[in-house]
Enzyme design. Structure first.
Site, short mmCIF file in Angstrom:
data_model
loop_
_atom_site.label_atom_id
_atom_site.label_comp_id
_atom_site.label_asym_id
_atom_site.label_seq_id
_atom_site.Cartn_x
_atom_site.Cartn_y
_atom_site.Cartn_z
CE LYS A 160 -3.54 2.31 2.73
NZ LYS A 160 -4.44 2.23 3.88
CD GLU A 211 9.44 -5.95 7.00
OE1 GLU A 211 9.14 -4.84 6.48
OE2 GLU A 211 9.21 -6.21 8.19
N GLY A 266 -4.73 -1.90 5.12
CA GLY A 266 -3.91 -3.03 4.63
C GLY A 266 -4.53 -4.38 4.94
NE ARG A 267 -5.89 -3.96 11.18
CZ ARG A 267 -5.25 -2.81 11.28
NH1 ARG A 267 -4.14 -2.60 10.59
NH2 ARG A 267 -5.72 -1.84 12.06
CD GLU A 311 -1.29 -4.42 11.65
OE1 GLU A 311 -1.96 -4.31 10.61
OE2 GLU A 311 -0.07 -4.63 11.63
CG HIS A 346 -2.64 -35.82 16.76
ND1 HIS A 346 -2.79 -37.07 17.34
CD2 HIS A 346 -3.70 -35.66 15.92
CE1 HIS A 346 -3.87 -37.64 16.84
NE2 HIS A 346 -4.45 -36.82 15.98
CE LYS A 393 6.09 -0.91 9.86
NZ LYS A 393 5.08 -0.24 9.07
O1 F6P Z 1 3.52 -3.02 9.72
C1 F6P Z 1 2.16 -2.99 9.66
C2 F6P Z 1 1.64 -2.74 8.28
O2 F6P Z 1 1.50 -1.39 8.07
C3 F6P Z 1 0.33 -3.47 8.08
O3 F6P Z 1 -0.74 -2.80 8.62
C4 F6P Z 1 0.30 -3.63 6.61
O4 F6P Z 1 -0.65 -4.58 6.22
C5 F6P Z 1 1.73 -4.04 6.35
O5 F6P Z 1 2.48 -3.26 7.26
C6 F6P Z 1 2.22 -3.85 4.95
O6 F6P Z 1 2.15 -2.52 4.56
P1 F6P Z 1 2.29 -2.11 3.04
O7 F6P Z 1 1.18 -2.72 2.28
O8 F6P Z 1 2.25 -0.62 3.03
O9 F6P Z 1 3.61 -2.63 2.56
#
Ligand code: F6P
Length: 526
Positions: free
Chosen positions: A188, A194, A246-247, A332, A363, A491
């Site tokens: 987003k 990452e 995002g979620r 979250e 199990h 972060k």
């Molecule tokens: O670190 C949390 C977050 O902002 C989430 O809410 C989100 O889904 C994820 O990182 C990834 O964010 P982006 O889509 O901006 O890479």
């Protein structure tokens, strides 16, 4: 209000749930059908008095009014000044939805058409593999749903890379042919470290394989300019607006990998399932409203009874990523310590959510669920039938196990019953000692959600059900379920620690423990 709930909880803590079933109407009364699904919450301590107290709570907290405001595009995400409109992504109707005085629906329909065009191009191309690079909401939704809908796959294989641990992308790329691989960079913000690191590694891999990067990247992002700067031109970016959290984003461009895997018609069925749940949520009275009841059961167990966690136990192997998906969705969203107005919450926030598919979990950790000292409310999910019609006996066993677990939690096994089990092998004091270990306290709550089959439409309805549950719980707790400030500090510190880990900077100003840990890393690197 919370005092009422807690005192009701205190009154019934030791009551026999099994005895509640002397009322033959209990199972039917404390369950609900909607969108083809059955939600049974009768194996809990909730009775008529408790249910009306819970519904009163939802009424007092204006759940219905806030729900309507959410669907109408109000800026419910107050700390970020944004609307919360993931429901618009799956709205079929032409009815206008206004954000800041602008109707967003034509944009929504156009984006869906663009997604379909792109997905069909990819499905018709020579790409055999698609790698979605994203994390959190830009990974969990499409990864969970793509796995869930495996029987509907008829497109290229989809892979998901999320972790900044190089092992994730290395293990994925090792399986792939660079000539035939398409990368989707899903972010987003298009700044997530990452994702950007993994995307750069993908580029390097293509370069090293002698394959041009041109036409091999698609971006899914609200930040078109960052995507362009990174090298993905506007015509290869599917955008979405900041009112899609995002979620909550699997319904739009972030769901592109899912659409590529299952095709546009199945994706539309997935949206359709969610939409039927939206309609139910908007129109059913609170006491007969599935997301509201799911939320109220959650509130009862966590804030009322004080149970610290809840286990989500899908008896559906293809829902094996559902617990991880729900961990982000629920924790979250509702893992907050301050109320909307910035004051400290006067009640516990959302619980820890965890789980694994059955029967595997049986199990592993069910021992603790049945005999540990902590009570863990369990949420079972199961389909009436599986997709493997030639393996129907497997599904019968799966169902039998699912039902057996909720029955065992309810019924337990008394000391006398345990004694009878082993009386042929032990006598006297040893019989008592052995029997004690075989006692199940029982009287432990669970709910069961049943659906006909894990189709795209059923999955859509299930996810929408959980999304709305989070909304209702957040509303009752007076939490902003749509921000996530709690992820920021780590972060920032990680960014500052980077040069210390690579020994470009001394660990000045760090606490003793962090310095020691950095020291170990540097001493143990070859
Ligand atoms: O670190 C949390 C977050 O902002 C989430 O809410 C989100 O889904 C994820 O990182 C990834 O964010 P982006 O889509 O901006 O890479």
């Amino acid at each position: 209000m919370w005092d009422t709930l807690k005192s009701l909880a205190g009154n019934v803590a030791d009551r026999s749930m099994l005895d509640l079933f002397d009322d033959k109407s209990r199972a039917a009364f404390f369950s609900l059908s909607a969108c083809g699904m059955l939600f049974d919450y009768s194996k809990t301590q909730i009775d008529h008095t408790i249910l009306s107290a819970l519904v009163d709570l939802a009424e007092t907290k204006d759940v219905a009014a806030r729900r309507d405001a959410m669907f109408a595009g109000a800026a419910l995400n107050e700390t970020e000044g944004r609307a919360v409109l993931h429901t618009a992504l799956r709205a079929k109707s032409e009815a206008a939805v206004f954000v800041d005085g602008r109707d967003v629906m034509s944009g929504v329909h156009k984006t869906l058409d663009d997604m379909e065009r792109v997905a069909e191009q990819v499905r018709a191309s020579d790409f055999t593999d698609v790698v979605n690079i994203g994390i959190g909401g830009s990974d969990l939704g499409p990864a969970m749903a793509t796995l869930a809908l495996r029987p509907y796959h008829d497109g290229p294989r989809c892979h998901f890379v999320s972790n900044v641990d190089g092992a994730d992308i290395a293990d994925t790329l090792a399986l792939l042919d660079a000539e035939k691989t398409l990368f989707i960079v899903a972010s987003k913000t298009f700044t997530t470290i990452e994702t950007m690191t993994n995307a750069r590694t993908a580029k390097t891999w293509l370069d090293a394989s002698g394959v041009s990067t041109e036409g091999r990247f698609i971006a899914l992002s609200s930040n078109q300019s960052a995507a362009a700067e990174w090298g993905i031109p506007a015509e290869r970016v599917l955008g979405f607006e900041d009112w899609v959290g995002g979620r909550y984003s699997v319904w739009g461009p972030i769901g592109l990998s899912l659409m590529i895997a299952i095709g546009a018609d199945n994706f539309r069925a997935f949206l359709g399932g969610a939409q039927t749940m939206d309609q139910h949520f908007q129109t059913a009275p609170l006491a007969q409203n599935m997301p509201v009841l799911l939320a109220l059961v959650g509130i009862w167990h966590h804030q009322g009874m004080g149970y610290g966690t809840r286990a989500v136990l899908p008896y559906d192997n293809r829902l094996s990523r559902l617990p991880a998906y729900l961990q982000q969705l629920e924790m979250e969203s509702n893992g907050k310590r301050v109320a909307m107005d910035g004051t400290t919450l006067d009640i516990a926030s959302g619980p820890v959510v965890w789980g694994e598919p059955g029967t595997n979990g049986q199990h592993a950790f069910y021992q603790l669920i049945h005999q540990g000292t902590a009570v863990i409310p369990c949420e079972f999910l199961i389909a009436a039938e599986g997709h493997e019609s030639d393996l129907a006996h497997h599904h019968d066993l799966l169902v039998a196990n699912c039902l057996a677990q909720s029955e065992a939690l309810l019924r337990g096994r008394s000391l006398d019953e345990a004694r009878a089990k082993v009386s042929d092998r032990f006598q006297g004091a040893e019989l008592d000692r052995q029997a004690c270990h075989r006692v199940f306290p029982g009287n432990r709550p669970s709910t069961t959600l049943m659906y006909p089959k894990l189709t795209p439409s059923a999955l859509g309805a299930i996810i929408a059900l959980y999304e709305h549950r989070v909304f209702v719980e957040g509303t009752i707790l007076n939490i902003n379920s749509y921000d996530q400030w709690g992820v920021e500090l780590g972060k920032e510190l990680a960014t500052a620690l980077g040069p210390m880990v690579s020994a470009q900077q001394p660990p000045d100003g760090k606490d003793g423990s962090t310095q020691q840990l950095l020291g170990y890393i540097s001493e143990n690197r070859s």
